[in-house]
Write a protein that holds these residues in place. Structure first.
Motif, PDB file in Angstrom:
ATOM      1  N   ASN A 289     -61.715   8.372  47.419  1.00 10.98           N
ATOM      2  CA  ASN A 289     -62.307   7.581  46.344  1.00 10.98           C
ATOM      3  C   ASN A 289     -63.702   7.058  46.667  1.00 10.98           C
ATOM      4  N   TYR A 290     -64.096   7.154  47.929  1.00  5.88           N
ATOM      5  CA  TYR A 290     -65.343   6.543  48.392  1.00  5.88           C
ATOM      6  C   TYR A 290     -66.541   7.351  47.919  1.00  5.88           C
ATOM      7  N   GLY A 291     -67.499   6.676  47.294  1.00  5.03           N
ATOM      8  CA  GLY A 291     -68.645   7.348  46.700  1.00  5.03           C
ATOM      9  C   GLY A 291     -69.403   8.278  47.632  1.00  5.03           C
ATOM     10  N   PRO A 292     -69.856   7.828  48.820  1.00  8.72           N
ATOM     11  CA  PRO A 292     -70.586   8.718  49.720  1.00  8.72           C
ATOM     12  C   PRO A 292     -69.780   9.952  50.143  1.00  8.72           C
ATOM     13  N   ALA A 293     -68.468   9.804  50.297  1.00  6.54           N
ATOM     14  CA  ALA A 293     -67.633  10.955  50.655  1.00  6.54           C
ATOM     15  C   ALA A 293     -67.606  11.957  49.505  1.00  6.54           C
ATOM     16  N   ARG A 294     -67.452  11.476  48.311  1.00  4.86           N
ATOM     17  CA  ARG A 294     -67.425  12.353  47.148  1.00  4.86           C
ATOM     18  C   ARG A 294     -68.770  13.060  46.972  1.00  4.86           C
ATOM     19  N   GLU A 295     -69.848  12.334  47.215  1.00  5.32           N
ATOM     20  CA  GLU A 295     -71.181  12.938  47.114  1.00  5.32           C
ATOM     21  C   GLU A 295     -71.370  14.027  48.168  1.00  5.32           C
TER      22      GLU A 295
END
Length: 324
Positions: A289-295
């Motif tokens: 769910n973490y934004g930087p991981a998804r990016e």
């Protein structure tokens, strides 16, 4: 869990709790303490269902505390529960709710006049705020510097030094994100000095895991923000003692930062995918769910070939709900 938490945070205030009955304060704080490993592991399936009820009871104890000691104990526990709620909501991509929870923690800490408790709350409030531009990071740096300066005269115990150390790390990260390399280096040095004054034998016992190990992890994160090469990031990560990576979310954060650093070089993008997978395995709920991981996963997907790395990425993307 999130709708229930949103309701709890919306209807309770420091002077008026919505529930009229609750367990003794000791029973509530014992349950809260039992959730500390779940907080460190990013286990939101464990935390989410129980935090709203705990918050209800703690708001009741804060509102009805008969003496100063009971009021301070209840408020300290309430701040902890609010900060864990804010962290969970931030990582699950509910930024508005994260700010509601962290601002409530700031208000509660301010009411009892405890500078250490207030420093803890400010750390989370600044960390969960949106930062859409370098200018926003400059503002975050100024806010964190003020919080650190307010706490510094009161930082005498090991716990207070840990809180101050985390605020200095927050300063360093904000400076790096604002591309102020000299200021980032200054604050990182200050954090190292503070970390040297606290035990790092068992990082899981320290507030937000402040110690030499966590400083080394944040140093790696700063290198990514400052645009250092994947090789440089990997070298910094290799200095972290693996035996001290006992907190799952910290371990996942380190692996994610290495993956992000390696992703910049086409020659190491398959290796980047492997580090991202390690991060997912360490703390799957947080990572997915973490934004930087998804990016990072989305970025690599646009560059992946039909290789083992590509298949690994597509698997992560499917579990994260990232279009692939």
């Amino acid at each position: 869990a999130v709708p229930a938490l949103r309701f709890t945070l919306s209807v309770n205030t420091l002077g008026e709790a919505t529930t009229e009955q609750g367990r003794p304060l000791t029973a509530v704080t014992e349950e809260l303490e039992s959730l500390r490993p779940a907080h460190g592991a990013g286990d939101y399936l464990r935390l989410g269902p129980v935090l709203p009820g705990i918050l209800d009871e703690l708001y009741l104890h804060v509102a009805r505390a008969g003496g100063e000691d009971g009021h301070v104990r209840a408020t300290a526990a309430l701040v902890d529960a609010l900060l864990w709620s804010a962290s969970m909501c931030h990582n699950l991509r509910y930024p508005d709710l994260a700010q509601i929870a962290s601002r409530a923690a700031v208000e509660a800490a301010g009411r009892v006049g405890d500078p250490v408790l207030l420093g803890m709350a400010q750390f989370e409030r600044i960390g969960t705020a949106p930062h859409p531009s370098p200018a926003a990071w400059v503002q975050a740096l100024a806010m964190t510097e003020r919080a650190a300066s307010a706490l510094e005269p009161h930082a005498r115990s090991e716990h207070s030094l840990q809180v101050l150390g985390m605020l200095t790390l927050r300063c360093a990260f904000a400076a790096a994100a604002a591309l102020k390399e000299a200021e980032a280096s200054h604050w990182l040095t200050e954090a190292e000095k503070l970390a040297a004054r606290v035990s790092d034998e068992d990082p899981a016992r320290n507030w937000e895991w402040l110690g030499a190990t966590n400083v080394a992890i944040w140093r790696t994160a700063l290198a990514v923000e400052l645009g250092e090469s994947g090789a440089a990031v990997l070298k910094l990560a290799s200095r972290v003692d693996p035996a001290k990576l006992v907190v799952a979310t910290r371990r996942a954060g380190l692996y994610l930062d290495v993956g992000r650093g390696l992703a910049r070089d086409p020659r190491t993008q398959e290796e980047a995918a492997r580090w991202l997978r390690r991060a997912e395995q360490a703390a799957p709920q947080q990572f997915r769910n973490y934004g930087p991981a998804r990016e990072a996963v989305g970025y690599l997907l646009t560059r992946a070939r039909t290789t083992a790395g590509g298949r690994e990425l597509r698997g992560m993307a499917a579990r994260m709900g990232v279009p692939h």
